[in-house]
Design a protein around this motif. Structure first.
Motif, PDB file in Angstrom:
ATOM      1  N   GLU A  10       0.838  -1.201   0.000  1.00 54.61           N
ATOM      2  CA  GLU A  10       0.000   0.000   0.000  1.00 54.61           C
ATOM      3  C   GLU A  10       0.874   1.253   0.000  1.00 54.61           C
ATOM      4  OE1 GLU A  10      -3.118   1.698   3.141  1.00 54.61           O
ATOM      5  OE2 GLU A  10      -3.627  -0.309   2.433  1.00 54.61           O
ATOM      6  N   THR A  11       1.957   1.190   0.773  1.00 57.88           N
ATOM      7  CA  THR A  11       2.875   2.331   0.837  1.00 57.88           C
ATOM      8  C   THR A  11       3.506   2.588  -0.526  1.00 57.88           C
ATOM      9  OG1 THR A  11       3.374   1.794   3.138  1.00 57.88           O
ATOM     10  CG2 THR A  11       4.935   3.232   1.994  1.00 57.88           C
ATOM     11  N   THR A  12       3.895   1.538  -1.220  1.00 65.57           N
ATOM     12  CA  THR A  12       4.482   1.692  -2.548  1.00 65.57           C
ATOM     13  C   THR A  12       3.478   2.309  -3.510  1.00 65.57           C
ATOM     14  OG1 THR A  12       5.917  -0.221  -2.174  1.00 65.57           O
ATOM     15  CG2 THR A  12       5.576   0.455  -4.464  1.00 65.57           C
ATOM     16  N   LEU A  13       2.264   1.832  -3.468  1.00 62.23           N
ATOM     17  CA  LEU A  13       1.228   2.382  -4.350  1.00 62.23           C
ATOM     18  C   LEU A  13       0.973   3.853  -4.061  1.00 62.23           C
ATOM     19  CD1 LEU A  13      -1.349  -0.550  -4.433  1.00 62.23           C
ATOM     20  CD2 LEU A  13       0.175   0.191  -6.275  1.00 62.23           C
ATOM     21  N   LEU A  14       0.886   4.197  -2.782  1.00 62.98           N
ATOM     22  CA  LEU A  14       0.662   5.598  -2.413  1.00 62.98           C
ATOM     23  C   LEU A  14       1.849   6.470  -2.831  1.00 62.98           C
ATOM     24  CD1 LEU A  14      -0.953   5.169   1.113  1.00 62.98           C
ATOM     25  CD2 LEU A  14      -2.071   5.949  -0.975  1.00 62.98           C
ATOM     26  N   THR A  15       3.056   5.965  -2.637  1.00 64.69           N
ATOM     27  CA  THR A  15       4.248   6.719  -3.031  1.00 64.69           C
ATOM     28  C   THR A  15       4.272   6.947  -4.539  1.00 64.69           C
ATOM     29  OG1 THR A  15       5.480   5.790  -1.171  1.00 64.69           O
ATOM     30  CG2 THR A  15       6.773   6.722  -2.974  1.00 64.69           C
ATOM     31  N   GLN A  16       3.978   5.912  -5.293  1.00 59.04           N
ATOM     32  CA  GLN A  16       3.941   6.052  -6.751  1.00 59.04           C
ATOM     33  C   GLN A  16       2.862   7.049  -7.177  1.00 59.04           C
ATOM     34  OE1 GLN A  16       3.353   1.987  -7.998  1.00 59.04           O
ATOM     35  NE2 GLN A  16       5.543   1.528  -7.985  1.00 59.04           N
ATOM     36  N   GLY A  17       1.714   6.992  -6.525  1.00 59.55           N
ATOM     37  CA  GLY A  17       0.639   7.936  -6.839  1.00 59.55           C
ATOM     38  C   GLY A  17       1.034   9.366  -6.533  1.00 59.55           C
ATOM     39  N   LEU A  18       1.653   9.578  -5.382  1.00 57.97           N
ATOM     40  CA  LEU A  18       2.094  10.932  -5.015  1.00 57.97           C
ATOM     41  C   LEU A  18       3.183  11.432  -5.962  1.00 57.97           C
ATOM     42  CD1 LEU A  18       2.145  10.697  -1.124  1.00 57.97           C
ATOM     43  CD2 LEU A  18       0.583  12.039  -2.536  1.00 57.97           C
ATOM     44  N   ASN A  19       4.092  10.542  -6.349  1.00 58.36           N
ATOM     45  CA  ASN A  19       5.133  10.942  -7.300  1.00 58.36           C
ATOM     46  C   ASN A  19       4.520  11.334  -8.643  1.00 58.36           C
ATOM     47  OD1 ASN A  19       7.215  10.542  -5.478  1.00 58.36           O
ATOM     48  ND2 ASN A  19       7.634   8.459  -6.142  1.00 58.36           N
ATOM     49  N   SER A  20       3.540  10.585  -9.072  1.00 58.76           N
ATOM     50  CA  SER A  20       2.863  10.916 -10.335  1.00 58.76           C
ATOM     51  C   SER A  20       2.163  12.268 -10.236  1.00 58.76           C
ATOM     52  CB  SER A  20       1.842   9.834 -10.691  1.00 58.76           C
ATOM     53  OG  SER A  20       2.486   8.627 -10.996  1.00 58.76           O
ATOM     54  N   MET A  21       1.495  12.506  -9.123  1.00 57.13           N
ATOM     55  CA  MET A  21       0.810  13.792  -8.947  1.00 57.13           C
ATOM     56  C   MET A  21       1.812  14.938  -8.874  1.00 57.13           C
ATOM     57  SD  MET A  21      -2.572  13.031  -6.604  1.00 57.13           S
ATOM     58  CE  MET A  21      -1.699  12.767  -5.110  1.00 57.13           C
ATOM     59  N   SER A  22       2.960  14.707  -8.242  1.00 59.81           N
ATOM     60  CA  SER A  22       3.995  15.742  -8.167  1.00 59.81           C
ATOM     61  C   SER A  22       4.515  16.085  -9.555  1.00 59.81           C
ATOM     62  CB  SER A  22       5.161  15.277  -7.290  1.00 59.81           C
ATOM     63  OG  SER A  22       4.751  15.148  -5.955  1.00 59.81           O
ATOM     64  N   ARG A  23       4.757  15.062 -10.376  1.00 60.30           N
ATOM     65  CA  ARG A  23       5.221  15.321 -11.743  1.00 60.30           C
ATOM     66  C   ARG A  23       4.160  16.075 -12.538  1.00 60.30           C
ATOM     67  NH1 ARG A  23       7.252  10.158 -10.927  1.00 60.30           N
ATOM     68  NH2 ARG A  23       5.516   9.172 -12.021  1.00 60.30           N
ATOM     69  N   ALA A  24       2.907  15.725 -12.332  1.00 55.54           N
ATOM     70  CA  ALA A  24       1.824  16.423 -13.040  1.00 55.54           C
ATOM     71  C   ALA A  24       1.768  17.888 -12.617  1.00 55.54           C
ATOM     72  CB  ALA A  24       0.490  15.731 -12.781  1.00 55.54           C
ATOM     73  N   CYS A  25       1.937  18.154 -11.340  1.00 61.51           N
ATOM     74  CA  CYS A  25       1.930  19.539 -10.845  1.00 61.51           C
ATOM     75  C   CYS A  25       3.107  20.325 -11.407  1.00 61.51           C
ATOM     76  CB  CYS A  25       1.953  19.563  -9.317  1.00 61.51           C
ATOM     77  SG  CYS A  25       0.403  19.078  -8.560  1.00 61.51           S
TER      78      CYS A  25
END
Length: 65
Positions: A10-25
């Motif tokens: 779950e932590t890996t999935l959340l980290t990947q999601g946050l990284n994706s959102m950061s790149r989008a921002c």
């Protein structure tokens, strides 16, 4: 479907999601910067055209008299 051998935590999935959102921002911030630069250039061009129009109107008035 075959079951996957690797199941991310779950932590890996959340980290990947946050990284994706950061790149989008970051991409959006870059786009905003580009749009601001284009807007500044357009504003400058409009000011130049307005000044040129004033000159032409003054010349027109002088030529009519």
């Amino acid at each position: 479907m075959k079951p996957t051998l690797y199941k991310p935590s779950e932590t890996t999935l959340l980290t990947q999601g946050l990284n994706s959102m950061s790149r989008a921002c970051e991409a959006q911030e870059t786009l905003i910067g580009v749009i601001k630069a284009e807007l500044a250039a357009s504003k400058l061009r409009c000011e130049e055209l307005i000044a040129r129009n004033v000159q032409l109107e003054e010349r027109h008035v002088l030529n009519q008299n």
